[in-house]
Design an enzyme around this catalytic site. Structure first.
Site, mmCIF file in Angstrom:
data_model
loop_
_atom_site.group_PDB
_atom_site.id
_atom_site.type_symbol
_atom_site.label_atom_id
_atom_site.label_comp_id
_atom_site.label_asym_id
_atom_site.label_seq_id
_atom_site.Cartn_x
_atom_site.Cartn_y
_atom_site.Cartn_z
ATOM 1 N N MET A 76 56.317 -18.553 23.132
ATOM 2 C CA MET A 76 56.988 -18.083 21.681
ATOM 3 C C MET A 76 55.729 -17.114 20.888
ATOM 4 S SD MET A 76 59.957 -19.705 21.778
ATOM 5 C CE MET A 76 60.339 -19.559 20.256
ATOM 6 N N LYS A 131 50.814 -17.389 29.234
ATOM 7 C CA LYS A 131 50.934 -16.387 28.114
ATOM 8 C C LYS A 131 52.127 -15.620 28.377
ATOM 9 C CE LYS A 131 45.871 -16.203 27.306
ATOM 10 N NZ LYS A 131 44.777 -15.647 27.043
ATOM 11 N N HIS A 132 52.646 -14.958 27.378
ATOM 12 C CA HIS A 132 53.795 -13.989 27.482
ATOM 13 C C HIS A 132 53.312 -12.799 28.496
ATOM 14 C CE1 HIS A 132 56.372 -15.937 24.906
ATOM 15 N NE2 HIS A 132 55.444 -16.195 24.016
ATOM 16 N N SER A 133 54.257 -12.148 29.433
ATOM 17 C CA SER A 133 54.013 -11.170 30.087
ATOM 18 C C SER A 133 53.698 -10.205 29.132
ATOM 19 C CB SER A 133 55.315 -10.897 30.926
ATOM 20 O OG SER A 133 56.388 -10.402 30.234
ATOM 21 N N ASP A 184 57.704 -16.952 28.848
ATOM 22 C CA ASP A 184 58.869 -16.241 28.584
ATOM 23 C C ASP A 184 60.045 -17.023 28.724
ATOM 24 O OD1 ASP A 184 57.181 -14.053 27.962
ATOM 25 O OD2 ASP A 184 56.978 -13.468 30.088
#
Length: 660
Positions: free
Chosen positions: A1, A293-295, A304
């Site tokens: 998030m 980690k987020h893309s 994600d």
């Protein structure tokens, strides 16, 4: 998030079956011993979870420095996910410019990495030292600086803390073309080893718990344990279990439940807890691994997955809770007030959580972030709950005699809601692909920055980014989007922005459909599983059609930052598949109680807010001996996550639940 964390940024988520008759005293004693063991199993597993984290810490504790002394005299200090590259230029009279980027940066301009001066005498090349990234495959292109002509090009996956030399010289046949040879001077470290060790420790924990449960299920072992218990204590346990109300979460026969009680399925709380546990882990850093980690833009990573699953489960809970509340005689008007109040609280708590300024001084109203995770949940909850309330229809008591129950009753009964949802999706599509955005191509879905060959540097997110900047202002949205990592974007962009909220509503409504399936067909496991499978396949096919089964080449790529419709269909397909597995395993056959994820799933708001507020406090964070070590970050993040699971377990046993 994604959340605004200034401090962290500066430092670097059918029913339970009871059983059994009352047989003889001996069998009752055995049953009492079994139930005592079941209650103790939760404590044991929680303790084992924390012990596993400590064991991981011991196995991964800092020993010898993982960072080789790569070349101190060249003053290149390597950080996490970096390697040393030495450019040896043996071309006399030719200055080199080395361009670089990751291959996963879609249609990106190559960036200048380093310049190497012309070579000297034979055998004495000029040397330029530079740090290169190791997270993905790197693209290197060497150009003649003066003529800007490409001399050579190569792709290579560097290893963390490795030492490499790139030898640039003329081809052996004496031609004018240059040859580039990559040599490994010092081997890199295995940066994924800590994750492997942590996984094996977790697997050993699961095997140990499963073995203990198997032993407990054996009659001889159970009898031996029962004999070891004092007979007086056994009588007390029998009276406690058979004469008093059962504890929350203990398996119990259906007849013991109040008829108007809400249908509380452990699989939903387990699923919510799984998503929340992963969310806590990735929010705390995930060991600083890129796949936690987020893309950066299109595509999916572990980070994600969790937020949309949380939205999906919220949708399922909305329908189950609303049905129960209305069956107990609550008026629609009073329920509407509760919905509005809860949404308001989520918005207020969310604004507080995403603006932590205890280490930056007093809050500046000019720079306070407005969107956020809880804000998105609050708006989504309000729209979906009100929509269901307006068109609510009582669930048939028994649909065995109704032919529609064998077809699409759960869908057909929701046709007014589906019309509204389709209209909302039409609005998202119209704004996304037809809203004129100044300085940007209409329908742009890219990251801006150096993507698309640098043609649209300030167009990050297209219409979604434009609407947020227009309505909220540049300073009231997220300032450090994940697109900045690969695409070097300079404009602010909020992944929890206004336009993406439409698709989070769509995802929550798909969760409502899952809740309707569970309630409409609660006595028919086969029908539930068939419908879960059908939804999983249907949404999966839609995703394949929208994305052309590719990361970047589809009509609408899977994109968490945009909350694209393909992102919603893909993650919803996964959600239906997970329920397809969890429902029979947890609720039908009772093969797994959902431990330990069930506990944070029962106290999700408290765990989420708590882990955000106390992120930078001990024991969730401490000073690391080597801040550039994946294993130290991984140990810290695993221990912090395990502590929140343990806290959730203790609160569950104390019957402390934070509901808003």
């Amino acid at each position: 998030m994604t959340g605004a964390r200034p401090c962290a940024a500066e430092q670097r988520g059918p029913r339970e079956r009871g059983g059994g008759g009352r047989g003889s005293g001996g069998s009752c004693a055995a049953a009492a011993g079994g139930m005592s063991g079941a209650r103790g199993a939760g404590r044991a597993l929680a303790a084992l979870l924390l012990a596993a984290s400590v064991l991981s810490a011991a196995l991964l504790a800092p020993g010898g420095s993982p960072t080789p002394d790569v070349d101190k005299k060249r003053h290149v200090e390597l950080k996490m996910d970096q390697a040393l590259l030495l450019i040896h230029n043996e071309l006399p009279g030719t200055n080199l410019t080395v361009y670089w980027n990751y291959d996963c940066c879609y249609q990106c301009l190559l960036q200048v990495l380093v310049r190497a001066s012309r070579g000297g005498k034979p055998g004495k090349p000029s040397v330029a030292a530079v740090a290169v990234g190791t997270q993905h495959v790197s693209i290197l292109r060497l150009n003649d600086t003066v003529e800007d002509k490409e001399l050579c090009r190569l792709e290579y996956k560097f290893g963390e803390f490795g030492n490499y030399s790139l030898l640039v010289k003329h081809t052996p046949d004496g031609a004018s073309e240059a040859a580039c040879d990559l040599v490994v001077n010092e081997k890199p470290v295995d940066s994924d080893l800590p994750v492997t060790v942590a996984f094996l420790v977790g697997l050993a924990l699961v095997i140990a718990v499963s073995f203990l449960k198997f032993l407990w299920s054996l009659e001889d072992f159970n009898n031996w344990i029962s004999k070891a218990i004092n007979s007086r204590e056994t009588d007390r346990l029998i009276n406690s279990e058979l004469g008093s109300p059962s504890r929350a979460g203990d398996p119990q026969p259906e007849a013991w439940r109040p008829s108007a009680a809400p249908l509380r399925l452990r699989c939903l709380d387990t699923f919510r807890g799984m998503a929340l546990t992963i969310m806590v882990f990735v929010n705390y850093g995930g060991g600083r691994y890129w796949y936690f980690k987020h893309s950066s833009w299109n595509g999916l990573t572990v980070a994600d997955l969790v937020f949309p699953w949380f939205v999906f489960i919220m949708g399922s809970s909305i329908f189950l809770s609303m049905t129960s509340t209305l069956q107990r005689g609550c008026s629609k008007f009073r329920l509407l007030g509760k919905i509005a109040w809860r949404s308001f609280l989520l918005l207020c708590i969310g604004i507080v959580v995403v603006n932590p300024n205890y280490c930056l001084g007093p809050l500046s109203w000019e720079e306070a972030r407005i969107p956020g995770v809880l804000q998105r949940l609050g708006v989504t909850y309000f729209v979906v709950a009100v929509l269901e309330l307006l068109f609510f229809k009582p669930v048939p008591e028994s649909c065995a005699s109704e032919r529609s129950c064998f077809s699409l009753l759960d869908v057909v009964s929701s046709w007014p809601q589906w019309l509204v949802i389709m209209a909302l999706e039409g609005i998202w599509l119209a704004l996304t692909f037809f809203l004129p955005v100044p300085g940007c191509p209409t329908g742009y879905l890219g990251p801006g920055g150096i993507g698309d060959l640098g043609k649209y540097p300030n167009c990050t997110g297209g219409a979604a980014g434009y609407i947020d900047r227009l309505l909220l202002g540049d300073h009231h949205i997220y300032q450090h989007p994940s697109s900045a990592v690969l695409y070097h974007t300079d404009v602010a962009y909020d992944p929890e922005g206004i336009l993406g909220t439409i698709n989070s509503i769509v995802m929550a409504f798909l969760g409502v459909q899952a809740g309707k399936i569970l309630l409409y067909y609660k006595d028919r496991t086969k029908d539930i599983l068939v419908r879960f499978t059908a939804w999983c396949c249907l949404l999966g096919l839609i995703s394949v059609a929208l994305t052309k089964a590719s990361e970047n080449e589809g009509f609408i790529p899977v994109n968490k930052n945009l909350w694209s419709i393909s992102y919603v269909t893909t993650l919803s397909a996964f959600a239906f598949f997970i329920l397809l597995v969890l429902y029979p395993v947890v609720d039908v056959h009772g093969l797994w109680t959902g431990t330990p994820f069930f506990y944070p799933g029962m106290n999700s708001i408290l765990v989420y807010v708590g882990h955000e507020v106390f992120e930078n406090y001990f024991p969730f964070q401490w000073r690391l001996g080597d801040s550039q070590s994946h294993k130290e970050h991984l140990v810290q993040n695993l221990v912090a996550t395990a502590l929140w699971v343990l806290i959730a377990y203790i609160l569950y046993k104390k019957k402390v639940f934070w509901k808003i």
